[in-house]
Design an enzyme around this catalytic site. Sequence first.
Site, PDB file in Angstrom:
ATOM      1  N   GLU A   1      -4.499 -14.981  -2.569  1.00  0.00           N
ATOM      2  CA  GLU A   1      -5.609 -15.912  -2.717  1.00  0.00           C
ATOM      3  C   GLU A   1      -5.194 -17.262  -3.293  1.00  0.00           C
ATOM      4  OE1 GLU A   1      -8.336 -13.581  -5.018  1.00  0.00           O
ATOM      5  OE2 GLU A   1      -9.168 -12.573  -3.265  1.00  0.00           O
TER       6      GLU A   1
ATOM      7  N   GLU B   1       6.401   5.207  -5.512  1.00  0.00           N
ATOM      8  CA  GLU B   1       6.356   4.711  -6.888  1.00  0.00           C
ATOM      9  C   GLU B   1       7.401   5.370  -7.779  1.00  0.00           C
ATOM     10  OE1 GLU B   1       3.301   6.882  -9.726  1.00  0.00           O
ATOM     11  OE2 GLU B   1       2.234   5.922  -8.069  1.00  0.00           O
TER      12      GLU B   1
END
Length: 271
Positions: free
Chosen positions: A81, A112
């Site tokens: 953004e 992960e």
Amino acid sequence: MNFTKTTEQSSKYEHLEKMSVSELLHNINNEDKTVPLAVEKALPQIEALVTKIVEKMKLGGRIFYIGAGTSGRLGIVDASECPPTFGVPFDLVNGIIAGGDTAIRRAVENAEDNTTQAWIDLQEQNIGVNDVVIGIAASGTTPYVLGGLTKCNENNILTGCITCNEGSPLALLANLPIVVVVGPEFVTGSSRMKAGTAQKLVLNMISTATMIQLGKVKGNKMVDMQLSNDKLVDRGVKMIMSEIPVSYEKASELLQEFGSVRKAVDSYNSI
């Protein structure tokens, strides 16, 4: 290492399946109300990290968020953004998720748990000493993130973190940790809830405060935003009208000619 992982502690609420929709929503909302207060307690830590980020970026540095699962996705959202909001290059703020782009939509098994992959991912972006790497992990124990920050520390790259467990390995590892203790989740262990909300609030603060410090906002307006749709073009025209005495039509012409609110206003004022 012994520390209390509050994000994994049992919910204060029992028998959720017996609650009405109204009860569920009110209880979730009551928990959510506590998050901004938890973030407030971490403001000095956030300030310390943002101050160093601004210093590094003025030297040509970049921000890298690294995380897994929800934490990784939130970093990608914030990074993606920044270009449309502040008109900055797409590689200035970067989000990297364990498991790569596939993991944005669908969990990648064991991604992960890989302690070496984050450093490989960062090296692919030519990570350097002017960059800042921020590890995001609600638990503060994600191996992917810990491995990445460990290598950054070894290579004199500034590290920060956003975690929700005091005294966690991640909080102790980062040069400039941000610890927002939100406590147990409404659904036990579901850290996409309060912990995720806290991480989003902190990410908003980091990127917005940094961009303002770098001159990407004038007054209170996004003068460098990308004009990627009709709504934003209309907003840009009205921004110009608020800065200089011209009609909507003239402001629209200036915006079309110069391509940004800042350039249009500066051009008019230089006449």
